[in-house]
Design a protein around this motif. Structure first.
Motif, PDB file in Angstrom:
ATOM      1  N   HIS A 216      32.834  53.547   6.050  1.00  0.00           N
ATOM      2  CA  HIS A 216      33.674  52.139   5.725  1.00  0.00           C
ATOM      3  C   HIS A 216      33.146  51.144   6.428  1.00  0.00           C
ATOM      4  CE1 HIS A 216      35.938  52.131   9.348  1.00  0.00           C
ATOM      5  NE2 HIS A 216      36.338  53.454   9.289  1.00  0.00           N
ATOM      6  N   LYS A 217      33.612  49.857   6.018  1.00  0.00           N
ATOM      7  CA  LYS A 217      32.987  48.671   6.761  1.00  0.00           C
ATOM      8  C   LYS A 217      34.045  48.012   7.608  1.00  0.00           C
ATOM      9  CE  LYS A 217      29.449  48.441   3.443  1.00  0.00           C
ATOM     10  NZ  LYS A 217      28.385  47.452   2.605  1.00  0.00           N
ATOM     11  N   ASN A 234      24.911  46.285   4.575  1.00  0.00           N
ATOM     12  CA  ASN A 234      24.678  46.600   3.045  1.00  0.00           C
ATOM     13  C   ASN A 234      24.481  47.893   2.368  1.00  0.00           C
ATOM     14  OD1 ASN A 234      24.187  43.633   2.883  1.00  0.00           O
ATOM     15  ND2 ASN A 234      22.222  43.948   3.775  1.00  0.00           N
ATOM     16  N   THR A 235      24.820  48.903   3.472  1.00  0.00           N
ATOM     17  CA  THR A 235      25.086  50.216   2.925  1.00  0.00           C
ATOM     18  C   THR A 235      26.235  50.511   2.113  1.00  0.00           C
ATOM     19  OG1 THR A 235      23.589  50.878   4.847  1.00  0.00           O
ATOM     20  CG2 THR A 235      25.133  52.729   3.711  1.00  0.00           C
ATOM     21  N   PRO A 236      26.071  51.080   0.926  1.00  0.00           N
ATOM     22  CA  PRO A 236      27.129  51.423   0.046  1.00  0.00           C
ATOM     23  C   PRO A 236      28.218  52.425   0.808  1.00  0.00           C
ATOM     24  CG  PRO A 236      25.446  52.304  -0.920  1.00  0.00           C
ATOM     25  CD  PRO A 236      24.868  51.685   0.246  1.00  0.00           C
ATOM     26  N   ASP A 239      31.023  57.317  -3.039  1.00  0.00           N
ATOM     27  CA  ASP A 239      32.042  57.426  -4.073  1.00  0.00           C
ATOM     28  C   ASP A 239      32.245  58.910  -4.020  1.00  0.00           C
ATOM     29  OD1 ASP A 239      29.893  59.029  -5.336  1.00  0.00           O
ATOM     30  OD2 ASP A 239      29.048  57.399  -6.496  1.00  0.00           O
TER      31      ASP A 239
END
Length: 258
Positions: A216-217, A234-236, A239
């Motif tokens: 998470h960010k 910028n890392t997703p 999911d």
């Protein structure tokens, strides 16, 4: 220091009491060990994980000096509550084993009060954990960042081997372990590395569970406040499909994965 191992210089004695440097404390439920827990964040960490959510704990010099007596006085305020809630005390960071004498002293006092203790660690400094410290540790929350040595080095600026050695030592001592694995797309999601880790953990009888922690960010604002670039901005985030696949790989080896 950025990428090396600092010594335990923050731990000393003041009026006969062991002292350390701490960042903060909090109460948590279900994340840092069983039950409701008093979680003490110590300052200082030898690793620089690209996804670190607490860059404000990296340096011991930024922490607040505290004696073990002061820490225990704070814990005492919540002792009845956390005991009733089936919890205890967790030391995390930063890296609690960067201040091993302080960590050992806090755990010794906790055990004298009958409190459950949990050590949250990367295991990178596992050699600093004395047998006495581990004897006072009921549970180790062991963060294994990657099972691929090259990826581990790029991701943390550290080496994988000390963590695996520590896991083996803990198993030999029969010390309960909960494994933590942060799932970062493009970094820690390689099926072959996860299979390797699952096989390694399946051979350790004291591993009770594996917690898959999706990247998470939430700590991005801390990097902004410190004026430090957040490498994975910028890392997703992973999911649900990816998280389920990774949990499934551990479960295929008979490991309870959450």
């Amino acid at each position: 220091m950025a990428n090396g191992i600092a010594t335990d210089i923050a731990t000393g004695t003041a009026n006969g009491a062991v002292t350390g440097r701490i960042h903060s404390w909090d109460l948590s439920t279900g994340v840092d060990g069983p039950g409701t827990r008093f979680v003490l964040f110590v300052s200082g960490c030898p690793l620089r994980c690209l996804y670190c959510a607490n860059p404000d704990t990296w340096h011991m010099r930024d922490g607040k000096p505290a004696t073990v007596d002061e820490v225990m006085a704070e814990i005492e305020k919540y002792r009845a509550f956390i005991t009733t809630a089936g919890g205890g005390v967790t030391l995390t960071g930063g890296e609690a084993l960067l201040q091993p004498a302080f960590t050992a002293a806090v755990f010794r006092r906790c055990k004298e009060l009958g409190l459950h203790t949990a050590l949250d660690t990367s295991g990178f400094l596992g050699a600093r954990a004395t047998d006495g410290l581990l004897a006072d540790t009921d549970l180790v929350l062991l963060d294994i960042k990657s099972f691929d040595a090259t990826t581990y080095r790029k991701l943390t600026c550290g080496e994988l081997a000390p963590t695996l050695d520590f896991a083996t030592r803990l198993d030999r001592l029969g010390k309960r372990m909960w494994i933590r694995y942060v799932l970062v797309p493009g970094w820690t999601d390689a099926p072959e590395a996860i299979d390797g880790l699952a096989a390694f953990l399946a051979g350790l009888g004291s591993v009770e569970r594996v917690d898959i922690l999706p990247f998470h960010k939430l700590g991005a604002h801390k990097y902004d406040a410190l004026g430090v670039p957040f490498p994975l901005r910028n890392t997703p985030v992973p999911d649900v499909t990816l998280v389920d696949r990774v949990r499934g790989q551990f479960r295929e080896r008979g490991l309870p994965a959450h």
